[in-house]
Design an enzyme around this catalytic site. Structure first.
Site, PDB file in Angstrom:
ATOM      1  N   GLN A  73      -9.083   8.338  -6.981  1.00 35.22           N
ATOM      2  CA  GLN A  73      -8.966   8.227  -5.526  1.00 35.22           C
ATOM      3  C   GLN A  73      -9.303   9.598  -4.944  1.00 35.22           C
ATOM      4  O   GLN A  73      -8.528  10.544  -5.088  1.00 35.22           O
ATOM      5  CB  GLN A  73      -7.541   7.836  -5.114  1.00 35.22           C
ATOM      6  CG  GLN A  73      -7.413   7.689  -3.610  1.00 35.22           C
ATOM      7  CD  GLN A  73      -5.969   7.624  -3.140  1.00 35.22           C
ATOM      8  OE1 GLN A  73      -5.143   8.427  -3.549  1.00 35.22           O
ATOM      9  NE2 GLN A  73      -5.672   6.676  -2.277  1.00 35.22           N
ATOM     10  N   ARG A  84      -5.174  10.187   4.960  1.00 33.56           N
ATOM     11  CA  ARG A  84      -5.391  11.634   4.956  1.00 33.56           C
ATOM     12  C   ARG A  84      -6.473  12.027   5.983  1.00 33.56           C
ATOM     13  O   ARG A  84      -6.494  11.479   7.071  1.00 33.56           O
ATOM     14  CB  ARG A  84      -5.732  12.123   3.534  1.00 33.56           C
ATOM     15  CG  ARG A  84      -4.744  11.644   2.475  1.00 33.56           C
ATOM     16  CD  ARG A  84      -3.332  12.131   2.712  1.00 33.56           C
ATOM     17  NE  ARG A  84      -3.194  13.554   2.726  1.00 33.56           N
ATOM     18  CZ  ARG A  84      -2.765  14.301   1.711  1.00 33.56           C
ATOM     19  NH1 ARG A  84      -2.429  13.714   0.577  1.00 33.56           N
ATOM     20  NH2 ARG A  84      -2.636  15.595   1.824  1.00 33.56           N
ATOM     21  N   LYS A 114      -9.437   2.332   0.148  1.00 28.24           N
ATOM     22  CA  LYS A 114      -8.044   2.071   0.545  1.00 28.24           C
ATOM     23  C   LYS A 114      -8.010   2.059   2.064  1.00 28.24           C
ATOM     24  O   LYS A 114      -8.245   3.088   2.705  1.00 28.24           O
ATOM     25  CB  LYS A 114      -7.107   3.151   0.008  1.00 28.24           C
ATOM     26  CG  LYS A 114      -5.701   3.003   0.575  1.00 28.24           C
ATOM     27  CD  LYS A 114      -4.683   3.893  -0.089  1.00 28.24           C
ATOM     28  CE  LYS A 114      -3.362   3.805   0.665  1.00 28.24           C
ATOM     29  NZ  LYS A 114      -2.263   4.472  -0.001  1.00 28.24           N
ATOM     30  N   ARG A 167       5.489  -3.209  -2.190  1.00 28.01           N
ATOM     31  CA  ARG A 167       6.700  -3.994  -2.440  1.00 28.01           C
ATOM     32  C   ARG A 167       6.414  -5.377  -3.017  1.00 28.01           C
ATOM     33  O   ARG A 167       6.977  -6.370  -2.575  1.00 28.01           O
ATOM     34  CB  ARG A 167       7.557  -4.067  -1.170  1.00 28.01           C
ATOM     35  CG  ARG A 167       8.506  -2.885  -1.117  1.00 28.01           C
ATOM     36  CD  ARG A 167       9.351  -2.717   0.099  1.00 28.01           C
ATOM     37  NE  ARG A 167      10.222  -3.787   0.526  1.00 28.01           N
ATOM     38  CZ  ARG A 167      11.369  -4.150  -0.076  1.00 28.01           C
ATOM     39  NH1 ARG A 167      11.745  -3.539  -1.174  1.00 28.01           N
ATOM     40  NH2 ARG A 167      12.112  -5.106   0.423  1.00 28.01           N
ATOM     41  N   GLN A 193      29.680  -0.230 -11.683  1.00 28.30           N
ATOM     42  CA  GLN A 193      29.577   0.362 -10.339  1.00 28.30           C
ATOM     43  C   GLN A 193      28.353  -0.100  -9.555  1.00 28.30           C
ATOM     44  O   GLN A 193      28.281   0.084  -8.347  1.00 28.30           O
ATOM     45  CB  GLN A 193      29.493   1.876 -10.467  1.00 28.30           C
ATOM     46  CG  GLN A 193      30.824   2.559 -10.600  1.00 28.30           C
ATOM     47  CD  GLN A 193      30.604   4.059 -10.534  1.00 28.30           C
ATOM     48  OE1 GLN A 193      30.160   4.579  -9.529  1.00 28.30           O
ATOM     49  NE2 GLN A 193      30.897   4.734 -11.613  1.00 28.30           N
ATOM     50  N   LYS A 242      21.169  -2.543   0.514  1.00 27.70           N
ATOM     51  CA  LYS A 242      21.234  -2.106  -0.878  1.00 27.70           C
ATOM     52  C   LYS A 242      21.317  -3.243  -1.900  1.00 27.70           C
ATOM     53  O   LYS A 242      21.409  -2.981  -3.089  1.00 27.70           O
ATOM     54  CB  LYS A 242      22.435  -1.163  -1.072  1.00 27.70           C
ATOM     55  CG  LYS A 242      22.278   0.183  -0.369  1.00 27.70           C
ATOM     56  CD  LYS A 242      21.178   0.998  -1.017  1.00 27.70           C
ATOM     57  CE  LYS A 242      20.753   2.179  -0.186  1.00 27.70           C
ATOM     58  NZ  LYS A 242      21.253   3.438  -0.568  1.00 27.70           N
TER      59      LYS A 242
END
Ligand code: FMN
Ligand code: SF4
Length: 676
Positions: free
Chosen positions: A101, A200, A247, A331, A452, A462
């Site tokens: 890239q 960019r 892209k 995602r 946990q 979350k």
């Protein structure tokens, strides 16, 4: 096991390339490259691991065509060609194709470079003066060096916002030529493709928000995309044998309707531009999220911040307009989601970015139906690492970043292994031990797995963290691991095995101030576990990760919240991509943030504390509240080894390593199980 994937594994032709399937690794800066931007051993091992996992197409992210100070790969000189050839050869051995890239940063690279060199020259002169005993010149040259360095940073900062408008046509031409020269080197190295980084500098020029130029590169849509098309043409001319893809960064919409990102095109313009790209001979278009807001979370959203695969609607529109393949990114965390995208005809290729850091074997597992370890989109081991100028190391994948040296070893004979504790550390130890061929039993005292993690999944946004536990629930039965819930392990259980791994976690602590035993004091763990329900005004003591997440949980449950934190910052250590979400939640709910404030007592009215002011003085603070929630850290649990005769290794929170840290839990467990 799920049904093997069919669509993801179909081959596809992209320009001159035959890709063996539709699973690609999109551009991800890794931090693995050498200091001069060449491809070294760590990079090679990582990309080889991806290729071995069956991915068909790998894009090396942010390859600069010039020598910049940024820690990204660079193909700026002919001397670097052999290292990129080694990359191409390595990836090709496994039937994958590789692209670079190419991008140019949004600043005047030679200008900043000259200033940095000037600063270094002054520092060198200072050292020479010092060696000669000339203290006066030493001081003057050091001051000069520091001043030039400061100016270089100031220019960099300025350019990031203004270079797009201040770059002369001559500078833009030089940059285009540098990109083309780099593409030619890539072709020489045997690289298969170039991905034009449409964000960019190129994306800033395309953007109606950032580009304020009045020349042929500014103003109308045609003018703004002119440079991008010139870059495409220059690459195609310099490297005619390579596949060239683009892209395409799109300014999407945030859930609140505001524009997401600045350095790209609005969806309508992006669709128009896609047609121009096809006309310019682009072989594939990867529809992605635009950035340029300074928050990496825009393009790389943490869990819960954006819907899954939120850019897909634009990919669908682009696909309807062009005949070249269209890739989607962002995602996509499961094989099923990728299959559905292809099944629906929404895109032709699916990019799995963070997902492949987490599990490089997505393609192999898609073929067998074996569950993949799904990425949490936590951003901790990847985005945070890059922002802190470290290399990527996924929190769930103990091998990631060290692929050359870390792998699961074959077992040494038949062994029975007892694992005490079904939290994330115990589960990882069980997985690794079972993969080594051992007979593993997990003993968990409660009625569920996860430890946990279950608490960590309770705060807003979350719940996706539960994927980490669900993975083990899916794979452990297939590995023959026996899980005994509601079973507190006894010495006899351990002694019935050849070795034991103890992963009994930690417990939360309370600050022993006057009133700490009051009924109004509750533990953050009990709140998150739903064991207590609070109403009214709550003071949360401790503004670290658990404290801020508990505060958000309480806000969601209708409480008014004040946070008391000893440090000068709330949520220190939280991901930069997540922090803005927490802060906007706090602002919306008027959360009081008492920093540099130390709890001294709990009274009937609320809490008493001491605040350190800016000038170092101390002043008393009183915060009225109905409840006080302690979120001040945790301490390792101890497991009574009396009567245990087999070798025992403690892992995760109870090992004394960092508590409440997934990466540490996974890594201590992996390594302990790998040494059994
Ligand atoms: C650590 C990291 C580094 C990245 N570096 C780049 C990069 O160099 N160039 C780029 O265009 N995108 C970069 N991205 C964005 C990814 O290409 C991808 O668009 C993003 O991660 C969303 O896809 P995912 O949800 O599958 O991870 C990066 C993402 C991550 C996580
Ligand atoms: S660190 Fe988190 S977001 Fe990054 S790859 Fe691993 S699980 Fe995914």
């Amino acid at each position: 096991m799920t049904a093997p994937a069919s669509k993801l594994l179909q081959p596809i032709t992209v320009g001159p390339l035959e890709l063996k399937n539709r699973i690609m690794f999109p551009p991800l800066t890794t931090g693995y490259e050498e200091r001069d931007g060449s491809i070294g051993e760590r990079s090679l091992a990582f990309y080889e691991r991806l290729a071995r996992g069956g991915v068909s197409y790998i894009v090396i992210g942010d390859v600069a065509p010039v020598m910049t100070a940024s820690p990204t790969p660079k193909l700026a000189t002919d001397a670097q060609i052999p290292t990129f050839k080694a990359l191409a050869d390595t990836v090709h051995k496994h039937g994958a194709k590789v692209a670079l890239q190419l991008f140019h940063p949004e600043y005047d690279v030679p200008g900043v470079g000259r200033m940095v060199m000037g600063s270094m020259a002054a520092a060198k002169a200072a050292q020479e003066a010092k060696a000669a005993g000339d203290e006066e010149t030493f001081a003057a040259k050091m001051a000069e060096s520091n001043e030039i360095r400061k100016q270089a940073y100031a220019k960099l900062h300025h350019d990031m916002q203004h270079f797009v408008n201040e770059a002369s046509v001559e500078q833009l031409t030089q940059i285009k030529e540098a990109i083309a020269a780099s593409a030619a080197r890539a072709q020489q190295a045997g690289i298969d493709a170039i991905e034009v980084h449409g964000d960019r500098l190129v994306g800033s020029l395309c953007s109606a928000i950032l580009n304020k130029r009045t020349d042929e590169y500014g103003g109308s849509f045609e003018n703004r995309v002119r440079y991008a098309l010139e870059v495409v043409a220059a690459i195609k001319e310099a490297a005619p044998q390579l596949m060239v893809e683009y892209k395409l960064p799109v300014i999407m919409e945030n859930p609140d309707g505001t524009p997401r990102g600045k350095g790209g095109l609005q969806p309508d313009e992006a669709c128009e531009f896609a047609k121009l790209l096809e006309g310019a001979g682009i072989d594939m278009i990867q529809v992605a999220q635009a950035n340029h807001t300074g928050n990496m979370g825009d393009t790389i959203p943490p869990m819960g911040a954006m819907p899954y695969n939120w850019t897909l609607p634009v990919a669908e529109r682009v696909k309807a307009l062009v005949s070249v393949p269209v890739a989607t990114v962002g995602r996509v965390v499961s094989v099923e989601a990728g299959e559905k995208i292809l099944e629906d005809g929404s895109a032709d290729i699916v990019a799995y970015g963070r997902s492949l850091m987490c599990d490089p074997d997505i393609a192999l597992k898609a073929a067998t139906g074996e569950p993949i370890r799904e990425c949490l989109n936590c951003n901790k081991g990847c985005v945070d690492a890059i922002q802190n100028r470290q290399y990527i190391s996924c929190v769930l994948n103990a091998e990631n970043g060290d692929e050359a040296t870390i792998a699961i070893k074959p077992g040494e004979g038949d062994k029975k292994i007892a694992v005490v504790g079904g939290g994330i550390a115990g589960l990882e130890a069980a997985r690794v031990a079972a993969k080594r061929g051992y007979d593993v039993t997990v003993y968990e005292a409660s009625d569920h797995l996860g430890g946990q993690i279950v608490l960590a999944a309770a705060p807003p946004r979350k719940d996706e963290i539960m994927r980490s536990v669900e993975y083990y629930e899916k794979i452990l039965p297939g590995l023959g691991v026996k899980v005994e819930l509601n079973h507190a392990a006894s010495p006899a259980d351990l002694n019935a095995a050849d070795a034991a791994i103890v992963a009994v976690g930690a417990h939360d602590v309370v600050i022993p101030v006057p009133g700490a035993d009051s009924d109004k004091v509750v533990s953050s763990w009990d709140v998150l576990a739903g064991k207590v329900e609070l109403t009214g005004r709550v003071a949360v003591i401790g503004g670290g990760l658990v404290g801020t997440e508990t505060a958000e949980y309480l806000l969601q449950h209708g409480c008014e919240v004040a946070i008391v934190e000893m440090l000068d910052k709330i949520a220190a250590g939280e991901s930069e991509t997540i922090l803005p979400l927490i802060m906007s939640d706090f602002a919306e709910h008027n959360v009081e943030q008492h920093v540099k404030t130390r709890l001294t007592a709990i009274t009937d009215e609320g809490v008493e504390a001491i605040r350190t002011t800016e000038d170092g003085a101390e002043e008393p603070v009183k915060i009225a509240c109905d409840y006080v929630v302690m979120a001040v850290g945790s301490k390792a649990n101890a497991f009574d080894l009396d009567g245990v005769t087999v070798p025992v290794t403690c892992v995760g929170d109870c090992s004394g390593e960092r508590t409440a840290d997934i990466a540490s839990a996974i890594r201590t467990a992996y390594h302990a199980a790998n040494e059994l």
